[in-house]
Design a protein around this motif. Structure first.
Motif, short mmCIF file in Angstrom:
data_model
loop_
_atom_site.label_atom_id
_atom_site.label_comp_id
_atom_site.label_asym_id
_atom_site.label_seq_id
_atom_site.Cartn_x
_atom_site.Cartn_y
_atom_site.Cartn_z
N ASP A 203 7.03 7.62 -2.29
CA ASP A 203 6.33 6.34 -2.19
C ASP A 203 6.71 5.49 -3.40
O ASP A 203 6.40 5.85 -4.53
N ILE A 204 7.38 4.37 -3.16
CA ILE A 204 7.78 3.49 -4.27
C ILE A 204 6.94 2.22 -4.30
O ILE A 204 7.33 1.20 -4.86
N SER A 205 5.76 2.25 -3.71
CA SER A 205 4.92 1.05 -3.63
C SER A 205 4.53 0.52 -5.01
O SER A 205 4.25 -0.66 -5.17
N LYS B 170 0.82 -1.22 0.00
CA LYS B 170 0.00 0.00 0.00
C LYS B 170 0.85 1.26 0.00
O LYS B 170 0.54 2.24 -0.67
N GLU B 171 1.94 1.24 0.79
CA GLU B 171 2.80 2.41 0.89
C GLU B 171 4.21 1.96 1.26
O GLU B 171 4.40 1.10 2.11
N PHE B 172 5.20 2.54 0.57
CA PHE B 172 6.60 2.21 0.85
C PHE B 172 7.37 3.51 0.69
O PHE B 172 7.75 3.89 -0.42
N LEU B 173 7.60 4.20 1.80
CA LEU B 173 8.26 5.49 1.77
C LEU B 173 9.77 5.32 1.97
O LEU B 173 10.22 4.77 2.97
N THR B 174 10.54 5.79 1.00
CA THR B 174 12.00 5.69 1.05
C THR B 174 12.59 6.57 -0.05
O THR B 174 11.86 7.14 -0.86
#
Length: 158
Positions: free
Chosen positions: A33-35, A11-15
């Motif tokens: 967000d690289i989701s 759903k969400e991947f913050l990096t």
């Protein structure tokens, strides 16, 4: 036999987004967000295995068992950011074994002889990889290529 299906929805991947070749930040200090492009490391979407075994009727000279097994794995990533060398492609591994057991040997023992082959189609499978693009190299390990062998076992007190 077995079959597995895994459907991951991140759903969400913050990096920081990293460059696929160098593993350096594309926009240093910028979190995004690289989701949409991230993967679930070490988890193939589909995998399965099948084992076939046939045991012939026992004879006075021993018990013959024939076995073959196959396992399939979809592509696997080793890093959520999908670096160029941090993946393993889909692969199928085949193994085979023929065992002659309960061969009378002496007054109180028995022999077991087995001929076997692992990865008999000689698949080259990346087992793990760690991409150090910023340093100019990647470390990777691979599963064992085709191997063949003979087992000879003497069992006491039959």
């Amino acid at each position: 036999q077995s079959y597995a299906y895994l459907d991951v929805d991140i759903k969400e991947f913050l990096t920081e987004r990293l460059d696929q070749a160098t593993a350096m930040p594309v926009n240093p200090g910028t979190v995004e967000d690289i989701s949409d492009t991230a993967s679930n490391p070490y988890s193939p979407e589909q995998s399965g295995a099948l084992v076939l075994e046939y045991r012939l009727p026992a004879r006075p000279w021993g018990q013959l068992t024939l076995r073959a097994d196959a396992s399939y794995t979809d592509p696997i990533t080793f890093d959520p950011q999908l670096f160029r060398f941090s993946t393993s492609g889909s692969h199928t591994l085949l193994n085979a074994r023929a065992t002659l057991a309960d061969i009378p040997a002496g007054s109180d023992g028995s022999l077991k002889l087995a001929l076997w082959g692992k990865n008999i189609t000689n698949e080259e499978v990346r087992e793990f990889a760690f991409d150090l693009g910023v340093l100019g190299f990647t470390q990777a390990t691979y599963l064992e290529l085709a191997s063949w062998g003979v087992d000879v076992v003497y069992e006491f007190n039959r």
